[in-house]
Design an enzyme around this catalytic site. Structure first.
Site, short mmCIF file in Angstrom:
data_model
loop_
_atom_site.label_atom_id
_atom_site.label_comp_id
_atom_site.label_asym_id
_atom_site.label_seq_id
_atom_site.Cartn_x
_atom_site.Cartn_y
_atom_site.Cartn_z
N SER A 95 0.80 -1.13 -0.03
CA SER A 95 -0.03 0.00 0.00
C SER A 95 0.78 1.02 -0.08
O SER A 95 1.69 1.30 -0.93
CB SER A 95 -0.98 -0.05 1.28
OG SER A 95 -2.00 0.90 1.11
N ASP A 217 -9.69 -4.22 -5.91
CA ASP A 217 -9.00 -3.76 -4.82
C ASP A 217 -9.84 -2.30 -4.86
O ASP A 217 -9.89 -1.46 -5.63
CB ASP A 217 -7.56 -3.41 -5.06
CG ASP A 217 -6.93 -2.85 -3.87
OD1 ASP A 217 -7.62 -2.32 -3.20
OD2 ASP A 217 -5.53 -2.93 -3.86
N HIS A 246 -7.37 -5.26 -0.67
CA HIS A 246 -6.21 -4.33 -0.74
C HIS A 246 -5.27 -4.93 0.37
O HIS A 246 -4.28 -4.65 0.27
CB HIS A 246 -6.86 -2.97 -0.02
CG HIS A 246 -5.71 -2.20 -0.28
ND1 HIS A 246 -4.82 -1.81 -1.59
CD2 HIS A 246 -4.90 -0.99 0.79
CE1 HIS A 246 -4.01 -0.77 -1.26
NE2 HIS A 246 -4.10 -0.60 0.09
#
Length: 270
Positions: A95, A217, A246
């Site tokens: 991320s 996602d 995610h």
């Protein structure tokens, strides 16, 4: 243990000539890598740490000004590597930590042999000729929900982000680490992330990048991985996995761990 190590709850596991750094994303901590670590420790030295602001760190150490940009986090990564006297590493960033790694690698390319990005995004807000997945109105609603009732927001956001119902272990785990963050810090970190724009830096990345992404996602549309691939200044490769959510390393480890191991062990074929 040094000051930086202690502040970031640094753990060094395993042994090997190569060092791997595992960097987690928003709302999690180093425990998000629990399914991957056992597969690495026999062959690599593995460095785990918590980014400042994570629920496992001391909130008194969180400097709102320093962490108003991703550069503050990138300097932390470099400081950890320097304190541990790491000459070079394979950096796996999930991320926002994917972009934190790119900034760190631009500043100190000598410290990184490759970057493995999991669900990374150069920009979350849509722009002219760019689809990041979010409109300003979406972010306004998200931040307002965080401000008004943080616990309720965590309970609602966790299943959306992970991709599953509240009964799944992965959703419960993410909900727990998300709720562990102090609400004002969580809001500040979320704003820094969602308003970040790293597009102008991509051309300056010289370290090979392995871009790994879930097919579905909430935070990062698949087109973002292609954008990174086209605009990075280095060699890069993209792999889109048949996973949902995610945090696939937490929710779909059977699929994700073999993919990560392959990209960690193998270099890009030119």
């Amino acid at each position: 243990m040094g000051i930086v190590e202690e502040a970031h709850n640094v753990k060094v596991l395993g042994s090997g000539d190569q060092t791997i750094v595992l960097a987690h994303g928003f709302g999690t901590d180093q425990s998000v890598w629990k399914h991957l670590v056992p597969h690495l420790v026999e062959d690599y030295k593995v460095i785990l740490f918590d980014t400042m602001g994570a629920g496992t760190t001391n909130p008194d150490y969180f400097d709102f000004e320093r962490y108003a940009t991703l550069e503050g986090y990138a300097f932390d990564v470099i400081a950890i590597l320097e304190e541990l006297q790491v000459d070079s590493c394979i950096y796996v960033g999930h991320s926002v930590s994917a972009m934190i790694g790119t900034i760190a690698s631009i500043t100190r390319p000598d410290l990184f042999t490759k970057l493995v990005m999991v669900g990374g995004s150069a920009r979350y807000l849509n722009d002219v000729d760019y689809y990041g997945g979010f409109e300003q109105e979406d972010l306004d609603q998200l931040f307002e929900a965080m401000k008004s009732n943080y616990k309720a927001w965590c309970d609602g956001f966790a299943p959306l982000a992970v991709g599953g119902d509240m009964d799944s272990v992965a959703v419960q785990e993410f909900s727990r680490t998300l709720f562990n963050m102090r609400p004002d810090i969580a809001l500040s970190v979320a704003q820094t992330i969602f308003y970040s724009d790293m597009r102008h830096l991509l051309a300056h990345v010289s370290v090979p990048c392995h871009i790994i992404q879930s097919m579905k996602d909430l935070a990062v549309p698949v087109v973002v991985s292609e954008y990174l691939h086209r605009n990075l200044g280095c060699e890069s490769v993209v792999e889109v996995m048949s996973t949902d959510g995610h945090l696939p390393q937490l929710s779909s480890p059977d699929v994700v761990v073999p993919v990560l191991l392959r990209h960690i062990r193998n270099n890009i074929m030119v």
